[in-house]
Design an enzyme around this catalytic site. Structure first.
Site, PDB file in Angstrom:
ATOM      1  NE  ARG A  93      82.557   2.628  18.983  1.00  0.00           N
ATOM      2  CZ  ARG A  93      81.989   2.064  20.060  1.00  0.00           C
ATOM      3  NH1 ARG A  93      82.282   0.804  20.342  1.00  0.00           N
ATOM      4  NH2 ARG A  93      81.158   2.734  20.823  1.00  0.00           N
ATOM      5  CE1 TYR A  94      84.324   3.589  13.910  1.00  0.00           C
ATOM      6  CE2 TYR A  94      83.142   4.865  15.561  1.00  0.00           C
ATOM      7  CZ  TYR A  94      83.193   3.801  14.685  1.00  0.00           C
ATOM      8  OH  TYR A  94      82.126   2.958  14.588  1.00  0.00           O
ATOM      9  NE  ARG A  97      83.225   8.949  14.111  1.00  0.00           N
ATOM     10  CZ  ARG A  97      83.899   8.231  13.202  1.00  0.00           C
ATOM     11  NH1 ARG A  97      85.116   8.597  12.805  1.00  0.00           N
ATOM     12  NH2 ARG A  97      83.383   7.124  12.703  1.00  0.00           N
ATOM     13  CB  CYS A 106      67.129   8.903  28.851  1.00  0.00           C
ATOM     14  SG  CYS A 106      68.684   8.155  28.369  1.00  0.00           S
ATOM     15  CB  CYS A 110      64.242   3.526  24.072  1.00  0.00           C
ATOM     16  SG  CYS A 110      64.358   5.312  23.828  1.00  0.00           S
ATOM     17  CB  CYS A 113      68.000   1.573  25.657  1.00  0.00           C
ATOM     18  SG  CYS A 113      69.539   2.481  25.928  1.00  0.00           S
ATOM     19  NE  ARG A 115      76.462   3.952  24.787  1.00  0.00           N
ATOM     20  CZ  ARG A 115      76.509   4.932  23.891  1.00  0.00           C
ATOM     21  NH1 ARG A 115      75.639   5.932  23.943  1.00  0.00           N
ATOM     22  NH2 ARG A 115      77.432   4.948  22.946  1.00  0.00           N
ATOM     23  CG  ASP A 276      73.086  -1.832  18.618  1.00  0.00           C
ATOM     24  OD1 ASP A 276      73.809  -2.185  17.662  1.00  0.00           O
ATOM     25  OD2 ASP A 276      72.838  -0.644  18.894  1.00  0.00           O
ATOM     26  CG  ASP A 313      77.516   0.412  16.409  1.00  0.00           C
ATOM     27  OD1 ASP A 313      78.749   0.516  16.316  1.00  0.00           O
ATOM     28  OD2 ASP A 313      76.739   1.358  16.603  1.00  0.00           O
ATOM     29  CE  LYS A 320      76.876   4.013  14.337  1.00  0.00           C
ATOM     30  NZ  LYS A 320      77.906   4.530  15.176  1.00  0.00           N
TER      31      LYS A 320
END
Ligand code: SF4
Length: 356
Positions: A93-94, A97, A106, A110, A113, A115, A276, A313, A320
């Protein structure tokens, strides 16, 4: 607190049998579990106060019927990973990185979440050997990549052997200088942070950062703190990320206590994420104004070490950005007014710079 369990609880019936949810909610829990992955580790189960219907740990991990209500603004890929994925396992995205998504599982799931449509036993799975080789080749061939961020899913559920192999591969890429892991493991499954795993994380010889996801001060129990100390003692830099969650940490005292607990454990608070627009998570989201008020309260009361950056985000993959409160006001005569943390205004000379 509930009794500890030896294996993660992954089915609605197990949650009821463990006393983490009332029997009358079984049907609703099963409906949610059929849609989104469920897992509560023994450590997390041990942190839950089952007698408290508003327990902030339970709220993060025990499914809720509200998750089946998707509001119009919510979307399956809220931060736009797919739009920036040039190859399987990579999000670029950037310029400097990439995300490297090794696994999509996981230790816990959560309920908020971002995702949640990708993670879990029926999610995007684990990157195959060929896909991982192609992802590493992409990193090797793209000289602008200075930092590799392992996320997922939770990368620290991978075996030390596999993590070591990835780190060795990154060690051979000169332009990669920093490797960052985003993980819940030190908090929710601290027993995984053993010598073999710590060695694997250091195998690249690059600067290694672990960004620990924690949302409530009670998550940093004794075992978690010991695991975090093992990482810090090994020279791994620790940062934190917290999601602002209604009913969990949308309170200055709770948020401040969390930040202090992190700093006491050699973790620099890094991000406070605004929730999000993930499907079925509106019951967790606060307003941005509430988040800014919390940040003002933190700034007014707690050490500078305890200040994360409040970020959003932008939905759709636009990146972000910080959305914390501003302390600068500019009046028509270009005098600058600086607000203090109690709301008082103080003039400051404009100097020679131009207002942007
Ligand atoms: S640990 Fe991270 S990726 Fe996994 S369910 Fe929680 S928020 Fe999602």
């Amino acid at each position: 607190m509930t009794a500890p369990f030896r294996r993660p609880l992954t089915r609605a019936r197990q949650l009821v049998d463990a006393g983490l949810a009332p029997p009358e909610k079984l049907e609703a829990l099963e409906a949610v579990a059929a849609r989104y992955a469920v897992s509560i580790t023994p450590t997390v189960a041990g942190l839950i106060d089952a007698d408290d219907p508003d327990d902030p740990i339970a709220r993060q991990f025990v499914p809720d019927a509200a998750e089946l209500v998707t509001s119009p603004e919510e979307r399956a890929d809220p931060i736009g990973d797919d739009a920036h994925s040039p190859i399987e396992g990579i999000v670029h995205r950037y310029p400097d990185r990439v995300l490297l998504k090794l696994v999509h599982v996981c230790p816990v799931y959560c309920r908020f979440c971002f995702r949640r449509e990708m993670v879990g036993p029926s999610g995007h799975g684990t990157l195959s050997g060929d896909a991982l080789a192609a992802a590493l080749a992409y990193i090797r061939d793209t000289e602008a990549i200075w930092e590799v961020i392992l996320t997922g899913g939770d990368p620290l559920v991978a075996s030390p052997r596999r993590l070591g192999e990835v780190m060795q591969a990154l060690a051979g890429i000169d332009h990669v200088k920093v490797v960052r892991f985003h993980s819940r493991v030190p908090v929710v499954e601290p027993g995984r942070i053993d010598d073999a795993l710590v060695e694997a994380l250091k195998a690249s010889g690059k600067a290694t950062y672990v960004v620990v996801h924690a949302n409530h001060p009670r998550e940093l129990g004794e075992e978690a703190c010991q695991a975090l100390a093992r990482l810090a003692d090994a020279g791994i830099v620790l940062l934190s990320q917290t999601v602002l969650l209604a009913g969990v940490n949308d309170d200055p005292a709770v948020l401040g206590a969390l930040m202090r607990r992190l700093v006491e454990n050699r973790i620099k608070p890094y991000y406070l994420h605004h929730g999000d627009l993930a499907p079925g998570t509106s019951h967790f989201r606060t307003g941005i104004g509430e988040g800014q008020a919390l940040m003002r309260a933190l700034r007014g009361r707690w050490s500078g070490l305890c200040q994360p950056t409040y970020v959003l985000d932008i939905p759709g993959g636009h990146g972000k950005v910080p959305i914390g409160p501003s302390y600068i006001e500019t009046s028509p005569d270009t005098e600058r007014l600086i607000r203090d943390t109690d709301g008082g205004r103080h003039s400051y000379p404009p100097g020679t710079d131009q207002d942007g």
